[in-house]
Motif scaffolding. Sequence first.
Motif, PDB file in Angstrom:
ATOM      1  N   GLY A 133      31.091 -14.802  43.296  1.00  0.00           N
ATOM      2  CA  GLY A 133      30.679 -13.531  42.718  1.00  0.00           C
ATOM      3  C   GLY A 133      31.601 -12.417  43.165  1.00  0.00           C
TER       4      GLY A 133
ATOM      5  N   GLY B 217      30.150  -9.825  38.680  1.00  0.00           N
ATOM      6  CA  GLY B 217      28.770  -9.708  39.112  1.00  0.00           C
ATOM      7  C   GLY B 217      28.371 -10.843  40.026  1.00  0.00           C
ATOM      8  N   ASP B 218      27.252 -11.488  39.691  1.00  0.00           N
ATOM      9  CA  ASP B 218      26.760 -12.635  40.453  1.00  0.00           C
ATOM     10  C   ASP B 218      26.958 -13.898  39.625  1.00  0.00           C
ATOM     11  OD1 ASP B 218      24.804 -13.479  42.863  1.00  0.00           O
ATOM     12  OD2 ASP B 218      24.280 -14.590  41.045  1.00  0.00           O
TER      13      ASP B 218
ATOM     14  N   PHE C 204      23.925 -15.069  37.421  1.00  0.00           N
ATOM     15  CA  PHE C 204      23.186 -14.034  36.709  1.00  0.00           C
ATOM     16  C   PHE C 204      23.921 -13.711  35.405  1.00  0.00           C
ATOM     17  CE2 PHE C 204      22.157  -9.503  35.899  1.00  0.00           C
ATOM     18  CZ  PHE C 204      20.781  -9.609  35.784  1.00  0.00           C
TER      19      PHE C 204
ATOM     20  N   THR D   4      25.296  -7.301  41.466  1.00  0.00           N
ATOM     21  CA  THR D   4      25.103  -7.362  40.020  1.00  0.00           C
ATOM     22  C   THR D   4      25.330  -5.999  39.366  1.00  0.00           C
ATOM     23  OG1 THR D   4      22.758  -6.813  40.054  1.00  0.00           O
ATOM     24  CG2 THR D   4      23.347  -9.140  40.351  1.00  0.00           C
TER      25      THR D   4
END
Length: 499
Positions: A9, A107-108, A111, A135
């Motif tokens: 991430g 981001g992640d 996700f 995120t």
Amino acid sequence: MSGKLYGVGLGPGDPSLMTVRAVEVIASADVVAYHSARHGRSIARSIAAAHIREDHIEERLMYPLTVETTDHPGGYRGALDDFYEEASARLAAHLDAGRTVAVLAEGDPLFYGSYQHMHKRLAHRYDTEVIPGVTSVSASAARLGKPLCEAEEVLTIIPGTLPEEELTARLAATDSAVVMKLGRTFPAVRRALESAGRLADAHYVERATMAGERTAALADVDPESVPYFSVAVLPSRIDAEPDVTGPGEVVVVGTGPAGPRWLTPETRGALAAATDLVGYTTYLDRVPARPGQVRHGSDNKVESERAEFALDLARRGRRVAVVSGGDPGVFAMATAVLEVASQDPYLDVPVRVLPGVTAANAAAARAGAPLGHDYATISLSDRLKPWEVIAERLAAAASADLVLALYNPGSRSRTWQVAKARELLLEHRAPDTPVVVARDVGGPEESVRVLSLVDLDPAEVDMRTLLLIGSSQTRAVRRADGDGERVVAWTPRKYPEGQ
């Protein structure tokens, strides 16, 4: 030995928001993989660029398409599935050769990210570690400087690609929300926010922490200017100053027969948006307390006074939810509010009625389907109408062979009505007519039984009980139910000719 797979991430875009662990993994990897569009540029690579060495093996995983138009026999989803299979095979070849592979993800990684498709195909075959990232949801709230959710508030993450009606329902039902994947979905998301009554609270964040970042009130954003990398944010309502400068309104809401499981999304939204709750204390207790929201509880026998109080609050600009059990239009508060609202002083006060699950529907569902054909709903309470009227209506409905839903059958001060009603109904119904005795449906003391009309014991019926009296066609059958058996009742939809 096989190499190790990393899902890395990178955070929302600013390279300084990468975690120390993410930097370590990229530095130690043999292969750095990243997704890109057909133009070849990769946002993920640009974020991690300072940490990619010249001797890194780079795997650019280029999407075959960016819009949902394709001649692939499996359509858009089929084309993507083929792409992910091919991309996973390329990474697996490196892993089988003993190389460590770091797949970069904005981001992640887990996700709404592309990495997760690699993860599902490879993690069960190779040693894998996922490095979480900041995120866009957290980044957007930080850039707005507004709390996302507080105390018992619920945060809902919603993809803007949902159908507009579904967007509206979810936005109306939640406290705080972030809508992802805007771009071409922005017009529908904006309409959904407006339909849910949340547009004034909505914020827009574009490319949070990245070059070209923009924040604005969502209502002011030109739909033609919205890229995919943008979100809509509904922040915490706690500490938000209620707007009492404009016209107020009264919303009469039905909470169903018991607790929160029976609320509709629209009702949840109305309860959350209200500045004031007005209602019988027992029903108010079903609604979670919210900071800043004023609750006005009262006795069950002051409907007109309660309605007038709610309308007076609305005249002062308050958003008032009048809380009713079941459905507010069935022996409940909607009639009382509209009766007072039809008087001259309140004709300009907006009033809405939101439906709820009725006690009859809830009891019928628990028992099977006894309301599967025509039925009548009658209250046995003679507090607001004489018993003679009740008896006439019972006789008329019974002689028409209608299933009967009997509300308010008895209380501590009314003990004889059920016995009298049974006596009257036995003049028109067979003794073995199925009767559903439903008490506290949805509550901690729920009890639902199916018995014969002749066996109905008035002593077992109180104000928390609802009775469903079958027609001549209603059937009751004992069926297997889990580890035991129970009697279910239903009324056929087809009525015999000549009866």
